[in-house]
Design a protein around this motif. Structure first.
Motif, PDB file in Angstrom:
ATOM      1  N   VAL A  39      -6.777 -30.236 -47.195  1.00 22.12           N
ATOM      2  CA  VAL A  39      -7.962 -30.175 -47.474  1.00 22.12           C
ATOM      3  C   VAL A  39      -7.329 -29.725 -49.844  1.00 22.12           C
ATOM      4  O   VAL A  39      -6.745 -29.922 -50.007  1.00 22.12           O
ATOM      5  N   THR A  40      -8.899 -31.111 -49.731  1.00 19.48           N
ATOM      6  CA  THR A  40      -9.144 -31.132 -51.261  1.00 19.48           C
ATOM      7  C   THR A  40     -10.114 -29.972 -51.807  1.00 19.48           C
ATOM      8  O   THR A  40     -11.286 -30.797 -51.048  1.00 19.48           O
ATOM      9  N   VAL A  48     -15.305 -30.676 -50.272  1.00 18.95           N
ATOM     10  CA  VAL A  48     -14.280 -30.034 -50.116  1.00 18.95           C
ATOM     11  C   VAL A  48     -13.664 -31.291 -48.693  1.00 18.95           C
ATOM     12  O   VAL A  48     -14.655 -31.527 -47.673  1.00 18.95           O
ATOM     13  N   MET A  49     -12.658 -32.338 -48.906  1.00 17.56           N
ATOM     14  CA  MET A  49     -12.316 -32.690 -47.862  1.00 17.56           C
ATOM     15  C   MET A  49     -10.882 -32.916 -47.381  1.00 17.56           C
ATOM     16  O   MET A  49     -10.269 -32.014 -47.953  1.00 17.56           O
ATOM     17  N   HIS A  50     -11.232 -33.391 -46.166  1.00 18.78           N
ATOM     18  CA  HIS A  50      -9.850 -33.833 -45.327  1.00 18.78           C
ATOM     19  C   HIS A  50      -9.619 -34.832 -44.777  1.00 18.78           C
ATOM     20  O   HIS A  50     -10.438 -35.087 -44.048  1.00 18.78           O
ATOM     21  N   LYS A  51      -8.888 -36.059 -44.854  1.00 13.00           N
ATOM     22  CA  LYS A  51      -8.547 -36.818 -44.489  1.00 13.00           C
ATOM     23  C   LYS A  51      -9.856 -37.473 -44.500  1.00 13.00           C
ATOM     24  O   LYS A  51      -9.955 -38.289 -43.449  1.00 13.00           O
ATOM     25  N   GLY A  52     -10.791 -37.864 -45.268  1.00 15.28           N
ATOM     26  CA  GLY A  52     -11.994 -38.685 -45.513  1.00 15.28           C
ATOM     27  C   GLY A  52     -12.879 -38.071 -44.949  1.00 15.28           C
ATOM     28  O   GLY A  52     -14.232 -38.614 -44.841  1.00 15.28           O
ATOM     29  N   LEU A  55     -15.848 -31.793 -45.784  1.00 17.12           N
ATOM     30  CA  LEU A  55     -16.150 -30.728 -44.579  1.00 17.12           C
ATOM     31  C   LEU A  55     -17.746 -30.065 -44.812  1.00 17.12           C
ATOM     32  O   LEU A  55     -18.094 -29.557 -43.989  1.00 17.12           O
ATOM     33  N   SER A  56     -18.593 -30.544 -45.744  1.00 20.36           N
ATOM     34  CA  SER A  56     -19.729 -29.918 -46.493  1.00 20.36           C
ATOM     35  C   SER A  56     -21.199 -30.269 -45.668  1.00 20.36           C
ATOM     36  O   SER A  56     -21.793 -29.412 -45.178  1.00 20.36           O
ATOM     37  N   GLN A  57     -21.017 -31.424 -44.809  1.00 20.48           N
ATOM     38  CA  GLN A  57     -21.485 -31.874 -43.597  1.00 20.48           C
ATOM     39  C   GLN A  57     -21.407 -31.911 -42.601  1.00 20.48           C
ATOM     40  O   GLN A  57     -22.094 -31.855 -41.538  1.00 20.48           O
ATOM     41  N   LEU A  58     -20.165 -31.330 -42.226  1.00 26.50           N
ATOM     42  CA  LEU A  58     -20.188 -30.495 -41.028  1.00 26.50           C
ATOM     43  C   LEU A  58     -20.985 -28.546 -41.057  1.00 26.50           C
ATOM     44  O   LEU A  58     -21.957 -28.153 -41.486  1.00 26.50           O
ATOM     45  N   ASP A  59     -21.393 -29.176 -39.251  1.00 20.69           N
ATOM     46  CA  ASP A  59     -22.576 -28.201 -38.931  1.00 20.69           C
ATOM     47  C   ASP A  59     -21.772 -26.299 -39.121  1.00 20.69           C
ATOM     48  O   ASP A  59     -22.333 -25.352 -39.554  1.00 20.69           O
ATOM     49  N   TYR A  83     -16.711 -21.192 -50.270  1.00 18.45           N
ATOM     50  CA  TYR A  83     -17.092 -22.122 -50.431  1.00 18.45           C
ATOM     51  C   TYR A  83     -17.983 -22.878 -49.997  1.00 18.45           C
ATOM     52  O   TYR A  83     -19.112 -23.127 -50.074  1.00 18.45           O
ATOM     53  N   LEU A  84     -17.373 -23.183 -49.232  1.00 19.21           N
ATOM     54  CA  LEU A  84     -17.821 -24.331 -47.706  1.00 19.21           C
ATOM     55  C   LEU A  84     -18.874 -23.102 -46.951  1.00 19.21           C
ATOM     56  O   LEU A  84     -19.691 -23.348 -46.916  1.00 19.21           O
TER      57      LEU A  84
END
Length: 299
Positions: A39-40, A48-52, A55-59, A83-84
């Motif tokens: 995670v970056t 906040v990215m994980h392999k493209g 994660l901020s777009q998750l519910d 942060y998320l």
């Protein structure tokens, strides 16, 4: 089927992580397992990215396992998840609770403040004071602040002389820095795992230790059995897990001649004990609970 996107933070390939991701996929059609090592967090782009995957777009995110082992670095991973949370992604259990419970001392302090019965425990950095505690307790277990499944724990038997005990204490201090010393409790080969979901009681299983083992963990050869607790014991477990803000957990309970004691409340809880000991697919129940929580929030 809901359109929610819910990911699992866990260890890719591990049964408990994968089965939870499977249960979520069956409910939502979406599947993502997040390894926090990949995670970056980018403050410049506020992503906040994980392999493209952003994660901020998750519910929602369910934390099944923050890392392979507990450590200060694992606590750092919870800060990224916080942060998320601040951006609106719901995390189960909340990141601040997971951070609190990864550290054995901060987790114990919450139980003490809740007046939950625990084995006699001493915390010190002083080796001579640690020796006094060991002698007072008779036999004792040295516990790292960061560990699970009894890893890194060491028993000091009451038959050891001062030289043997001091050598063990000094080695432990070199490795750990601080003594967490707990009086040995006679388990009679068994202790309990009491499962709660959303604060509600689910079931209780027993961990039965292997012959000759001082602990009952499956890691040390133990196995699971069903156990039927009385209402007083369930209420004790409910009080213990209520010391934290948890979505799902297992409360570890020892039954002694002096009454029940709480060893700890798990930051994550286990699925296998409920499945093998109680015959319950608690991963499915957890997935359904999270979906319900998120859908109710959106209504």
């Amino acid at each position: 089927m809901t359109n929610l996107k819910i990911a699992v933070v866990g260890i890719p390939g591990k049964w408990s992580t994968e089965v939870l991701a499977d249960r979520l996929e069956a409910l939502t059609g979406f599947r993502a397992v997040i390894d926090m090592a990949d995670v970056t967090l980018a403050f410049d782009t506020q992503t906040v990215m994980h392999k493209g995957l952003d994660l901020s777009q998750l519910d929602g995110i369910i934390i099944k396992k923050i890392s392979e082992v507990y450590s200060p670095e694992a606590e750092d991973r919870t800060r990224i998840l916080s942060y998320l949370e601040a951006s609106g992604v719901r995390v189960f259990s909340p990141s601040h609770t997971v951070a609190q419970m990864i550290n054995r001392l901060s987790g114990t302090l919450a139980l003490q403040q809740g007046k939950i019965p625990m084995p006699n425990t001493r915390i010190t950095e002083n080796t001579q004071e640690a020796l006094k505690a060991v002698r007072l307790f008779g036999s004792a277990i040295l516990k790292p602040l960061y560990s699970t499944k009894a890893r890194g724990m060491q028993m000091i038997d009451d038959s050891w002389d001062d030289a043997q005990a001091l050598a063990a204490l000094e080695q432990f201090k070199t490795e750990q820095g601080l003594f967490y010393i707990q009086q040995t409790i006679e388990l009679n080969g068994k202790d309990l795992g009491m499962v709660f979901l959303g604060g509600e009681y689910v079931c209780t299983y027993a961990r039965v230790g292997a012959a000759g083992a001082w602990n009952t963990t499956i890691h040390s050869g133990g196995h699971y059995e069903n156990y039927q607790p009385d209402e007083a014991l369930i209420e004790l477990g409910r009080r213990a897990q209520g010391c934290y803000d948890l979505s799902f957990t297992t409360v570890d309970i020892a039954l002694t001649e002096e009454g029940p004691f709480i060893f700890e409340v798990s930051a994550f809880g286990g699925f296998k004990g409920a499945k093998e000991g109680c015959g319950i697919d608690v991963a499915k129940q957890y997935a359904e609970y999270v979906v319900d929580q998120l859908e109710n929030k959106s209504r």
